[in-house]
Design an enzyme around this catalytic site. Structure first.
Site, mmCIF file in Angstrom:
data_model
loop_
_atom_site.group_PDB
_atom_site.id
_atom_site.type_symbol
_atom_site.label_atom_id
_atom_site.label_comp_id
_atom_site.label_asym_id
_atom_site.label_seq_id
_atom_site.Cartn_x
_atom_site.Cartn_y
_atom_site.Cartn_z
ATOM 1 C CE1 TYR A 108 -3.698 2.579 0.994
ATOM 2 C CE2 TYR A 108 -1.863 3.586 2.161
ATOM 3 C CZ TYR A 108 -3.141 3.669 1.648
ATOM 4 O OH TYR A 108 -3.855 4.831 1.752
ATOM 5 C CD GLU A 196 -6.074 4.625 -0.999
ATOM 6 O OE1 GLU A 196 -6.041 4.684 0.242
ATOM 7 O OE2 GLU A 196 -7.127 4.444 -1.633
#
Lengths: 390, 291
Positions: A108, A196
């Protein structure tokens, strides 16, 4: 402002963040043609402004062009329902067809604004593919954070710390550091509010790729990014929200039956809350702003009353810059033009309140007046209930 | 006493030749604020609505000892205007402008850290010390001199609470609108600290809203340091997640920033939380009587 995954990936590719090879299609035939060009296995991904697409059936793997066409046919035109969409779902109008990647690790990576520290923060985790909120709740120790200097931005040692922190080594470490720096640079250059990549993957052949991508932008900065503003997709927004935005009205459609029209965002939220406290449900958020013109008031009233679920309207104005007489003028013009289909409760206070009240009284319109916020909310909720049950 | 602005305030209006700047410069002056003039680059040496206009803020500080600035310049130039005021030695800078990019504010905050200036806003109604000075766009007549400090992220909701207080005969020491943006010059904690140190303030009314963690930080400060009662309200109980409620900073993102969380933190810190926005004045009255 939000954009689609395929648009975000194009921006990432230009900014030096590697993404899988792929193209966007709006027909099954076009999807097939893309699969033919790519060769091999592909992923077909519904393009909507909401997460949770995989579980909802919006992402399918296909082995060949025929399978791609079938997958695209199944996804295009479907109403995708995920926890992040409205209850009725969002119609899928485009699919992204891209090479399927064989994934060795899922990570991530994101950049966002840390409001409390007033600085931009890079966040990363080895637990990729999960919602970061879930990781933060369950394994807070697994999240690495590096705050960029407010004026000097992100330093190389910080990018290295992030890359080491998520277990990158060797060639992948080098690629990862470059990717982190490029993502941060792009986040700043485009005035993102969120960049993101979830998951960021290491493929079995050792490449690092942004398998999914989400870019949100600071609405206040769109004036200096015409290229970004052009990516707005109004199909993803409620038609009444879109109509309101044409008149610079802050409107958000909700699910209740008491429509409200207020000046100022805080008072507009408080008005929604007091409708709830009075036993009703607000149908919308509507802030006409500090300096609303009579024309804006008229349009606001028109948009409000065009929502079929609205059964009564509560107008709550505290006149500061927006004078009560101007509100009254706009209201009278709107009602004369559109008629009064619904009961309307008006509560006015502040600058030129006496004049405003006099204008409304002399207009002959059958408006219900309220003493204060609580009184207005109670009256509007009661009227909405009566209309709903009749 | 009071906080931030008072009789000694000498305000300069940046963007005075714009429609809003000119209108509010006059309204502030009518209220009794000393407005020394305005700044619009390129229009120095002229007068506007009877106010002298300078090209730069430093001329206003050098010639008229301006110590406070009220900013109305459009969003693309707002960050620059704030930094110009700080560089000129202005101690209290009030930025009304709505729509300043968040990234600009990150840099502005860093710039201000090396100066002695305090910024209020942006995207705020300003500051008023009733009976002394109004540096902002709020309707002056609803206020009354007194001992309750008011601090809020909202504009009109602040007018609402002030009106409720005044109607009950409860005056205000100073009312500060800190603004609805995600990055602001002054936080709730900054304002609470000032009110805590102000002998004229007996209690503080704090009006928060959804988004961010400013209310939670305020609660922690109240618990650790506040020596006066604080009455709180959080707007946006019914706000849906993921949608920006008018203010750039009013958004529940990733499940964070809900009204329920904020109310919980405030109550745990001993803040008297008022759930209904119609009962704020009554709650303050009750707390003052008990104290």
């Amino acid at each position: 402002m939000k954009i689609h995954e395929y648009q975000a990936k194009a921006i990432l590719r230009d900014g030096g963040v590697p993404v899988p090879t792929g193209e966007v299609a709006d027909t099954p035939a076009a999807a097939r043609a893309i699969a033919e060009r790519l060769g091999g296995r592909v992923v077909v991904k519904a393009q909507v402004h909401a997460g949770g697409r995989g579980k909802a059936g919006g992402i399918k793997l296909a082995d060949d062009p025929g399978g791609t066409e079938a997958a695209a046919r199944a996804i295009l035109g479907m109403r995708l329902k995920t926890p992040q969409t409205p209850p009725e779902g969002i119609e899928v109008r485009k699919v992204l067809v891209e090479e399927a990647s064989s994934v060795a690790r899922e990570l991530y990576l994101s950049v966002t604004l840390d409001r409390a520290r007033a600085s931009h923060v890079v966040m990363a985790s080895e637990a990729g593919g999960m919602e970061i909120e879930e990781v933060a709740a369950r394994h807070p120790e697994k999240i690495i954070r590096e705050w960029a200097h407010p004026a000097l931005d992100l330093q190389d040692f910080q990018a290295r710390r992030v890359a080491f922190g998520i277990g990158l080594a060797g060639e992948q470490f080098k690629q990862g550091v470059g990717l982190i720096r490029n993502l941060f640079r792009l986040y700043l250059a485009k005035d993102c509010s969120l960049a993101e990549i979830n998951p960021l993957v290491v493929t079995k052949d050792g490449r690092i790729l942004a398998l999914d991508a989400k870019l949100n932008f600071d609405d206040n900065a769109l004036y200096r990014h015409a290229d970004v503003a052009a990516l707005r997709d109004i199909h993803e927004e409620d038609p009444l929200d879109v109509e309101a935005s044409k008149f610079n009205l802050n409107y958000i459609r909700l699910t209740g039956n008491v429509g409200c029209m207020v000046n100022g965002a805080g008072l507009a939220m408080a008005t929604m809350d007091i409708i709830k406290l009075a036993g009703g449900e607000p149908a919308n958020f509507l802030d006409v702003g500090g300096g609303a013109s009579a024309e804006q008031i008229e349009n606001a009233f028109r948009i409000l009353s065009s929502d079929p679920s609205v059964k009564a309207v509560f107008i709550n104005i505290f006149g500061g810059i927006l004078r009560c007489d101007r509100l009254a003028e706009g209201m009278i013009a709107a009602v004369k033009k559109l008629g009064l289909r619904l009961p309307v409760v008006v509560r006015m206070e502040g600058t030129n309140v006496e004049l405003g009240k006099k204008m409304l009284a002399e207009s002959g319109l059958s408006l219900v007046t309220a003493e204060d916020m609580a009184d207005g909310a109670q009256k509007a909720v009661a009227l909405a209930r009566r209309v709903q049950s009749s | 006493m009071s906080i931030l602005v008072d009789k000694s305030t000498r305000a300069v209006v940046q963007g005075i030749t714009g429609r809003e700047g000119a209108f509010h410069a006059t309204r502030c002056k009518e209220y009794g604020t000393t407005v020394v003039g305005g700044v619009t680059p390129g229009k120095g040496g002229t007068t506007h609505d009877g106010f002298p206009v300078w090209n730069t803020v430093v001329e206003a500080t050098a010639q008229e000892w301006a110590n406070c600035s009220l900013i109305f310049v459009p969003p693309p130039a707002a960050a620059d205007a704030i930094m110009e005021a700080a560089a000129a030695g202005i101690s209290v800078i009030v930025c009304i402008t709505e729509g300043v990019p968040a990234a600009d504010m990150v840099r502005v905050r860093e710039f201000l850290a090396s100066t002695g200036s305090r910024l209020i806003g942006p995207n705020c109604p300003g500051v008023i010390t009733p009976g002394q000075a109004k540096v902002g766009i709020m309707p002056g007549h609803i206020h009354r001199e007194g001992q309750v400090g008011v601090v809020s992220r909202s504009g009109t909701l602040t007018y609402e609470v002030v009106h409720q207080l005044t109607r009950r005969g409860i005056g205000q020491s100073t009312c500060v609108g800190i603004g609805g943006d995600p990055v602001a010059g002054t936080s709730f904690v900054d304002a609470l600290r000032l009110f805590n140190d102000d002998p004229e303030t007996r209690a503080v009314m704090l009006i928060g809203e959804i988004g961010g963690t400013a209310e939670e930080e305020a609660a922690a400060f109240v618990k650790a340091h506040m020596q006066k009662p604080v009455i709180g309200h959080v707007a946006g109980m019914t706000a849906p997640p993921g949608r920006r409620m008018g203010h750039a900073g009013a958004i529940i993102a990733g499940g964070k920033g809900t009204a329920a969380e904020k109310v919980k933190a405030m109550e745990a810190a001993g803040i008297h939380v008022c759930r209904s926005p119609a009962e704020m004045g009554a709650m303050v009255e009750k707390v003052l009587r008990a104290g």
